[in-house]
Design an enzyme around this catalytic site. Structure first.
Site, PDB file in Angstrom:
ATOM      1  N   SER A   1       0.861  -1.245  -0.018  1.00 19.74           N
ATOM      2  CA  SER A   1       0.132   0.024   0.008  1.00 19.74           C
ATOM      3  C   SER A   1       0.816   1.382   0.165  1.00 19.74           C
ATOM      4  O   SER A   1       1.806   1.315   0.781  1.00 19.74           O
ATOM      5  CB  SER A   1      -0.853  -0.198   1.484  1.00 19.74           C
TER       6      SER A   1
ATOM      7  N   VAL B   1       3.133  -1.153   4.829  1.00 18.20           N
ATOM      8  CA  VAL B   1       2.241   0.495   4.618  1.00 18.20           C
ATOM      9  C   VAL B   1       3.586   1.010   4.968  1.00 18.20           C
ATOM     10  O   VAL B   1       4.761   1.553   5.824  1.00 18.20           O
ATOM     11  CB  VAL B   1       1.806  -0.061   6.439  1.00 18.20           C
TER      12      VAL B   1
ATOM     13  N   VAL C   1       7.165  -1.962   7.005  1.00 18.57           N
ATOM     14  CA  VAL C   1       7.248  -0.806   6.903  1.00 18.57           C
ATOM     15  C   VAL C   1       7.777  -0.625   6.301  1.00 18.57           C
ATOM     16  O   VAL C   1       8.803  -0.922   5.538  1.00 18.57           O
ATOM     17  CB  VAL C   1       7.415  -0.336   7.829  1.00 18.57           C
ATOM     18  N   LYS C   2       7.626   0.559   4.960  1.00 21.53           N
ATOM     19  CA  LYS C   2       8.254   1.051   3.989  1.00 21.53           C
ATOM     20  C   LYS C   2       9.131   2.924   4.197  1.00 21.53           C
ATOM     21  O   LYS C   2       7.940   3.387   4.447  1.00 21.53           O
ATOM     22  CB  LYS C   2       7.435   0.993   2.969  1.00 21.53           C
ATOM     23  N   ILE C   3      10.171   2.339   4.093  1.00 20.93           N
ATOM     24  CA  ILE C   3      10.894   3.782   4.224  1.00 20.93           C
ATOM     25  C   ILE C   3      11.438   4.185   2.486  1.00 20.93           C
ATOM     26  O   ILE C   3      12.056   3.046   1.889  1.00 20.93           O
ATOM     27  CB  ILE C   3      11.935   3.435   4.672  1.00 20.93           C
TER      28      ILE C   3
END
Length: 369
Positions: free
Chosen positions: A46, A110, A141-143
């Site tokens: 997402s 996310v 987790v998206k960075i």
């Protein structure tokens, strides 16, 4: 969704994991997400634009939003509550894939607040907070893979957290992303009791956006040599990235980590819908199929591949041609470092805009309530 077994065969025959690049509440409440999973989709990504569309375009979130407003928290806090509920539900749906794949797939991604893309300490704190709040083993987790994102990526891996590095547009930056992953694993491995096998990561290249920008520049050059390169840069870069991946995850440095249970950081092909109608609608799936990769597909591209995609390992085919394209681009006047810088700025800005617009829309909705 499953017209036949092409989606499942991507993984079972070719070693590539198809993920869905979309999430909305209706997919969860209707059971559609379970059907998508059962068609062979092995994970989900997402981003702020996806949530903007999901929340603004439906009434599915209204009941929860009304209840949240009654608690008197900020609109931004309420936004994260809406998002986290969807992410929790999606993690539950894909936990079965996580178990069956021994923690290779089944991940749900996310993204941290896009406003933090150039704020390293802020990104680190936000990534840690999301991991702790959502608290699911199959969360990534998206960075963003910005220069400022590299240190937080390494730190999160060193803490044993799974990370999806997003918005990668250049081979040079990709090399630094791999280094951040390996460095993080080495720091984690310094703890004799650490279990490296619980850490997963993907490095997400945005594919179609590269062709959109490079083609625009080639057309402005206008020579026959330039025009002949249209539609070739993105796939060439993906193939060269895969070569970097193969090199990085072999040899003594990697073997020492693998002996402790470490997993490779898989290349993920993102932005794989075809923007130019002159190109095949499955171009960026067909040409990048290969083992130890992920392709995250929006619904229409998933449907198109299920119907008529080509199931063939192409990621390391025609490498000489890919290298020739890469060498030819600067010769006709296309500076790929400049392309990457521009696309990174535009990518960060577009997610920031989606986030800001959604917060504004929620403020309007709150006033109406």
């Amino acid at each position: 969704m499953a017209h036949n077994n092409r989606i499942a065969a991507l993984h079972d025959e070719q070693g590539q994991s198809p993920w869905l690049d979309n999430l909305k509440r209706g997919y969860i409440t209707s059971g559609q997400l379970v059907a998508i999973r059962d068609s062979g989709v092995r994970g989900l990504t997402s981003n702020p634009s996806i949530f903007q569309k999901a929340i603004q375009d439906s009434s599915d979130y209204d009941e929860q939003f009304r209840a949240l407003r009654a608690d008197g928290n900020s609109i931004v806090d309420d936004y994260w509550s809406l998002v986290i509920r969807d992410i929790h539900s999606a993690c539950d749906v894909f936990s079965k894939v996580y178990d069956h794949s021994d923690g290779v797939d089944g991940f749900v991604s996310v993204e941290v607040d896009p406003g933090l893309a150039h704020d390293g300490p802020g990104t680190e704190a936000a990534a840690r907070d999301l991991h702790e709040r959502i608290d699911r083993r199959n969360l990534m987790v998206k960075i963003p893979g910005t220069e400022e994102g590299l240190a937080p990526i390494e730190q999160m891996i060193a803490e044993g957290r799974s990370i999806n590095v997003t918005l990668i547009f250049s081979l040079d930056r990709y090399s630094k992303v791999i280094e951040a992953y390996l460095g993080g694993l080495e720091r984690l491995a310094a703890d004799a009791g650490a279990d490296l096998s619980t850490v997963a990561s993907v490095a997400s290249f945005f594919i179609s956006r590269v062709d959109s920008e490079v083609d625009r520049r080639l057309e402005s050059v206008g020579s026959d040599e330039a025009l002949a390169l249209r539609g070739k840069a993105a796939v060439a870069q993906g193939k060269l990235a895969y070569q970097l991946f193969v090199e990085a995850f072999s040899g003594s440095r990697w073997e020492a980590l693998a002996a402790r249970g470490a997993r490779v950081q898989r290349p993920l092909w993102a932005s794989t819908s075809t923007k130019n109608p002159a190109y095949p609608d499955t171009l960026y799936v067909d040409e990048l199929i290969g083992p130890h990769t992920v392709n995250t597909l929006p619904d229409n591209t998933l449907e198109a591949f299920a119907e008529h995609g080509k199931l063939e390992r192409r990621i390391d085919a025609d490498l000489d041609a890919a290298r020739a394209v890469w060498a030819a681009l600067p010769q006709v006047g296309v500076d790929m470092d400049d392309v990457a810088s521009q696309l990174e700025r535009e990518g960060v800005s577009s997610f920031q805009k989606a986030f800001d617009e959604l917060i504004t829309a929620l403020e309007t909705k709150s006033d109406a309530i």
